[in-house]
Design an enzyme around this catalytic site. Structure first.
Site, PDB file in Angstrom:
ATOM      1  N   MET A  79       0.833  -1.202   0.000  1.00 57.62           N
ATOM      2  CA  MET A  79       0.000   0.000   0.000  1.00 57.62           C
ATOM      3  C   MET A  79       0.873   1.260   0.000  1.00 57.62           C
ATOM      4  O   MET A  79       0.385   2.363   0.276  1.00 57.62           O
ATOM      5  CB  MET A  79      -0.963  -0.004   1.192  1.00 57.62           C
ATOM      6  CG  MET A  79      -1.919  -1.205   1.135  1.00 57.62           C
ATOM      7  SD  MET A  79      -3.467  -0.959   2.018  1.00 57.62           S
ATOM      8  CE  MET A  79      -2.887  -0.724   3.676  1.00 57.62           C
ATOM      9  N   GLU A 128      11.828   0.144   5.082  1.00 61.54           N
ATOM     10  CA  GLU A 128      12.827  -0.915   4.896  1.00 61.54           C
ATOM     11  C   GLU A 128      12.191  -2.315   4.857  1.00 61.54           C
ATOM     12  O   GLU A 128      12.691  -3.203   4.173  1.00 61.54           O
ATOM     13  CB  GLU A 128      13.897  -0.801   5.995  1.00 61.54           C
ATOM     14  CG  GLU A 128      15.066  -1.755   5.858  1.00 61.54           C
ATOM     15  CD  GLU A 128      15.890  -1.590   4.571  1.00 61.54           C
ATOM     16  OE1 GLU A 128      15.904  -0.483   3.990  1.00 61.54           O
ATOM     17  OE2 GLU A 128      16.502  -2.596   4.144  1.00 61.54           O
ATOM     18  N   HIS A 186       9.340  -3.172   3.452  1.00 57.16           N
ATOM     19  CA  HIS A 186       8.939  -3.390   2.057  1.00 57.16           C
ATOM     20  C   HIS A 186      10.178  -3.642   1.172  1.00 57.16           C
ATOM     21  O   HIS A 186      10.162  -4.501   0.297  1.00 57.16           O
ATOM     22  CB  HIS A 186       8.228  -2.163   1.492  1.00 57.16           C
ATOM     23  CG  HIS A 186       6.915  -1.818   2.148  1.00 57.16           C
ATOM     24  ND1 HIS A 186       6.729  -0.648   2.844  1.00 57.16           N
ATOM     25  CD2 HIS A 186       5.725  -2.471   2.194  1.00 57.16           C
ATOM     26  CE1 HIS A 186       5.472  -0.589   3.282  1.00 57.16           C
ATOM     27  NE2 HIS A 186       4.846  -1.684   2.913  1.00 57.16           N
ATOM     28  N   GLN A 208      -2.921 -12.340   7.479  1.00 54.83           N
ATOM     29  CA  GLN A 208      -3.029 -12.056   6.045  1.00 54.83           C
ATOM     30  C   GLN A 208      -2.250 -13.096   5.230  1.00 54.83           C
ATOM     31  O   GLN A 208      -2.758 -13.629   4.233  1.00 54.83           O
ATOM     32  CB  GLN A 208      -2.482 -10.647   5.785  1.00 54.83           C
ATOM     33  CG  GLN A 208      -2.269 -10.305   4.330  1.00 54.83           C
ATOM     34  CD  GLN A 208      -1.905  -8.848   4.161  1.00 54.83           C
ATOM     35  OE1 GLN A 208      -2.745  -7.966   4.324  1.00 54.83           O
ATOM     36  NE2 GLN A 208      -0.657  -8.561   3.836  1.00 54.83           N
TER      37      GLN A 208
HETATM   38  P1  AMP Z   1       1.449  -2.892   3.477  1.00 59.49           P
HETATM   39  O1  AMP Z   1       2.020  -1.870   2.537  1.00 59.49           O
HETATM   40  O2  AMP Z   1       1.537  -2.493   4.914  1.00 59.49           O
HETATM   41  O3  AMP Z   1       0.106  -3.402   3.048  1.00 59.49           O
HETATM   42  O4  AMP Z   1       2.419  -4.132   3.385  1.00 59.49           O
HETATM   43  C1  AMP Z   1       2.780  -4.693   2.139  1.00 59.49           C
HETATM   44  C2  AMP Z   1       3.553  -5.972   2.394  1.00 59.49           C
HETATM   45  O5  AMP Z   1       4.697  -5.677   3.180  1.00 59.49           O
HETATM   46  C3  AMP Z   1       2.739  -6.997   3.184  1.00 59.49           C
HETATM   47  O6  AMP Z   1       3.018  -8.293   2.686  1.00 59.49           O
HETATM   48  C4  AMP Z   1       3.254  -6.813   4.582  1.00 59.49           C
HETATM   49  O7  AMP Z   1       3.143  -7.971   5.378  1.00 59.49           O
HETATM   50  C5  AMP Z   1       4.706  -6.481   4.324  1.00 59.49           C
HETATM   51  N1  AMP Z   1       5.280  -5.747   5.461  1.00 59.49           N
HETATM   52  C6  AMP Z   1       4.822  -4.608   6.030  1.00 59.49           C
HETATM   53  N2  AMP Z   1       5.586  -4.252   7.080  1.00 59.49           N
HETATM   54  C7  AMP Z   1       6.544  -5.212   7.187  1.00 59.49           C
HETATM   55  C8  AMP Z   1       7.647  -5.429   8.069  1.00 59.49           C
HETATM   56  N3  AMP Z   1       7.921  -4.597   9.077  1.00 59.49           N
HETATM   57  N4  AMP Z   1       8.413  -6.523   7.878  1.00 59.49           N
HETATM   58  C9  AMP Z   1       8.158  -7.387   6.861  1.00 59.49           C
HETATM   59  N5  AMP Z   1       7.146  -7.232   5.996  1.00 59.49           N
HETATM   60  C10 AMP Z   1       6.356  -6.161   6.143  1.00 59.49           C
END
Ligand code: AMP
Length: 281
Positions: free
Chosen positions: A30, A35, A37, A154
């Site tokens: 999103m 870091e 991502h 998720q």
């Molecule tokens: P989001 O943009 O928050 O929807 O996350 C996009 C992807 O990045 C999802 O698969 C999340 O699980 C992963 N993600 C977000 N934050 C972290 C983190 N701190 N460590 C590892 N993966 C993450």
């Protein structure tokens, strides 16, 4: 990095990549990249020949009282960061490109795994997540897709969807990236004030306290949950939404924790909702 805001142009590019025999790795996000991502992009580079990242703040996965409008967005910075980590294609559709008939015409239903943990408090959230991920899989047709363990439920639901709907996409789940003080990275962390940022540490500290109790021999899931809840309550500002010690496949509470059981926590600090989890070892 090439940015695409239209589905047709992205598909055309990816058909050419596929015809050239390249393996496509997808990382859905999103945006407001951090870091955590960027490490998913690194992993995706190791799993495919070409990395596609999507940036789409999916309205379908936000409840009416949630932070869709306040969710941080910074596309220019994101494109810069993605370029620096070897992303070839950045898919940045507008809402109308993803949901031209409005957001609710057809939905993927998440089923019973969505009835617990976050799903209990965010009705419809996982239907929204699975619907957008199914769309992204059909648009990109990746060989492999990379997700983060930070969003534990998720990842479990996406694996379940891929199995149940026979997507033929291999799902890779990456470890949680943390700040040096232990806070799990999240796009929402920028919404924490300095004071709230300090209170947010109660969440990783609660997980650490539960791990210490487990190491010291505590095996009762309920007792481990009480240890974690105690740390959050002692903080005073952080408000616990739930803490569970679960079986990572069924997401059911475990009476007897074992190595591999997962502790999952959700808590509010101010109006920012934080989630985190830890695999007991
Ligand atoms: P989001 O943009 O928050 O929807 O996350 C996009 C992807 O990045 C999802 O698969 C999340 O699980 C992963 N993600 C977000 N934050 C972290 C983190 N701190 N460590 C590892 N993966 C993450």
């Amino acid at each position: 990095v090439q940015t695409y805001d239209g589905i047709a142009a992205l598909r055309e590019r990816l058909s050419a990549e596929r015809a050239a025999g390249r393996r496509i790795a997808l990382v859905p996000t999103m945006g407001s990249l951090h870091e955590g991502h960027l490490r998913l992009f690194d992993r995706a580079r190791g799993l495919g020949d070409i990395v596609v990242a999507s940036i789409f703040v999916n309205p379908l996965q936000f409840g009416p009282a949630e932070d869709f409008d306040r969710y941080p967005r910074d596309l220019d910075r994101d494109a810069e960061l993605a370029r620096g980590r070897g992303v070839a294609c950045l898919f940045t559709p507008a809402t109308g490109e993803m949901y031209p008939s409005g957001p609710n015409r057809v939905l993927v239903r998440a089923g019973p795994l969505a009835e617990r943990l976050c799903g209990r408090y965010r009705p419809g959230h996982f239907d929204g997540v699975l619907t957008v991920v199914a769309k992204l899989f059909n648009i990109v047709r990746p060989d492999v897709a990379v997700f983060g363990r930070k969003d534990f439920q998720q990842a479990v639901l996406i694996r379940a969807m891929v199995e149940e709907l026979n997507f033929g996409v291999s799902v890779d789940v990456a470890p949680t990236t943390r700040e040096s003080d232990g806070l799990a990275m999240s796009s929402r962390n920028v919404r924490l004030s300095a004071d709230e940022r300090a209170h947010a540490l109660a969440v990783p500290r609660a997980l650490e306290a539960a791990q210490r109790a487990f190491t010291a021999g505590e095996r009762s899931g309920a007792a481990l949950a009480r240890v974690a809840a105690g740390v959050i309550e002692a903080d005073g500002a952080a408000q616990l939404q739930y803490v569970h010690v679960i079986d990572p496949r069924t997401l059911d509470d475990v009476e007897e924790a074992a190595a591999g059981s997962v502790m999952a926590i959700a808590a509010f600090v101010g109006d920012v909702r934080l989630i985190d989890n830890h695999v007991l070892t």
